[in-house]
Scaffold this motif. Structure first.
Motif, mmCIF file in Angstrom:
data_model
loop_
_atom_site.group_PDB
_atom_site.id
_atom_site.type_symbol
_atom_site.label_atom_id
_atom_site.label_comp_id
_atom_site.label_asym_id
_atom_site.label_seq_id
_atom_site.Cartn_x
_atom_site.Cartn_y
_atom_site.Cartn_z
ATOM 1 N N LYS A 11 26.434 26.845 -2.561
ATOM 2 C CA LYS A 11 27.603 26.712 -3.242
ATOM 3 C C LYS A 11 27.879 28.536 -3.429
ATOM 4 O O LYS A 11 29.136 28.950 -3.554
ATOM 5 C CB LYS A 11 27.599 26.129 -4.475
ATOM 6 N N SER A 12 26.859 29.329 -3.872
ATOM 7 C CA SER A 12 27.036 30.598 -3.951
ATOM 8 C C SER A 12 27.462 31.314 -2.844
ATOM 9 O O SER A 12 28.297 32.382 -2.815
ATOM 10 C CB SER A 12 25.938 31.379 -4.764
ATOM 11 N N PHE A 13 26.918 30.900 -1.660
ATOM 12 C CA PHE A 13 27.242 31.777 -0.374
ATOM 13 C C PHE A 13 28.809 31.245 -0.124
ATOM 14 O O PHE A 13 29.722 32.155 0.340
ATOM 15 C CB PHE A 13 26.597 31.167 0.504
ATOM 16 N N GLN A 14 29.091 30.146 -0.241
ATOM 17 C CA GLN A 14 30.603 29.822 0.001
ATOM 18 C C GLN A 14 31.473 30.309 -0.993
ATOM 19 O O GLN A 14 32.783 30.846 -0.779
ATOM 20 C CB GLN A 14 30.934 28.041 -0.217
ATOM 21 N N GLU A 100 30.866 25.319 -11.454
ATOM 22 C CA GLU A 100 29.685 24.472 -11.035
ATOM 23 C C GLU A 100 28.437 25.339 -10.840
ATOM 24 O O GLU A 100 27.387 24.957 -11.021
ATOM 25 C CB GLU A 100 30.225 24.091 -9.740
ATOM 26 N N ILE A 101 28.589 26.721 -10.332
ATOM 27 C CA ILE A 101 27.839 27.377 -10.181
ATOM 28 C C ILE A 101 26.808 27.893 -11.197
ATOM 29 O O ILE A 101 25.551 27.752 -11.379
ATOM 30 C CB ILE A 101 28.054 28.798 -9.086
ATOM 31 N N GLN A 102 27.669 28.050 -12.430
ATOM 32 C CA GLN A 102 26.894 28.590 -13.572
ATOM 33 C C GLN A 102 26.164 27.316 -13.962
ATOM 34 O O GLN A 102 25.016 27.508 -14.748
ATOM 35 C CB GLN A 102 27.874 28.965 -14.608
ATOM 36 N N LYS A 103 26.653 26.289 -14.155
ATOM 37 C CA LYS A 103 26.034 24.705 -14.658
ATOM 38 C C LYS A 103 24.350 24.641 -13.610
ATOM 39 O O LYS A 103 23.361 24.533 -14.441
ATOM 40 C CB LYS A 103 26.788 23.536 -14.267
ATOM 41 N N LEU A 104 24.654 25.004 -12.316
ATOM 42 C CA LEU A 104 23.476 25.033 -11.651
ATOM 43 C C LEU A 104 22.591 26.006 -11.814
ATOM 44 O O LEU A 104 21.239 25.729 -11.854
ATOM 45 C CB LEU A 104 23.949 24.946 -10.078
#
Length: 115
Positions: A11-14, A100-104
């Motif tokens: 997700k962070s790459f995308q 989403e990234i922050q939650k992960l």
């Protein structure tokens, strides 16, 4: 043996790719300062997550994820600025992905600290 998928890395790459694409609309409207800041913070999230995959210690792993979380907070600021300014492009889709990234990140940091 194949490593299992890492949703945070993926997700962070995308997200970094999406930031680069969004950046083109900022450049097109001559928003160079915001463009530079957003690209730096938005791509740094993934860079720090990738770096955390080869930690020197558990503390190093958590530290790298915390840096990624700080970069995510800064990115949130720039995206919110874009959202409320009538002169800047709408970043709504990016903001949803960032949440989403922050939650992960938060979950990964909490889990790692608990071990």
């Amino acid at each position: 043996m194949q490593a299992r998928p890492n949703p945070l890395k993926t997700k962070s790459f995308q997200f970094a790719l999406d930031i680069i694409e969004f950046n083109q609309s900022l450049i097109a409207t001559h928003q160079y300062v915001i463009s530079k800041q957003l690209v730096k913070s938005g791509t740094s999230i993934g860079a720090n997550i990738y770096e955390a995959q080869s930690p020197e210690s558990k503390n190093d792993f958590v530290h790298k994820l915390k840096i990624a979380a700080k970069e995510a907070s800064e990115t949130d600021f720039w995206l919110e600025l874009c959202k409320v300014s009538p002169y800047l492009p709408d970043p709504t889709a990016l903001q949803g992905n960032l949440v989403e990234i922050q939650k992960l990140l938060s979950a990964s940091i909490s889990t790692s600290k608990g071990r």
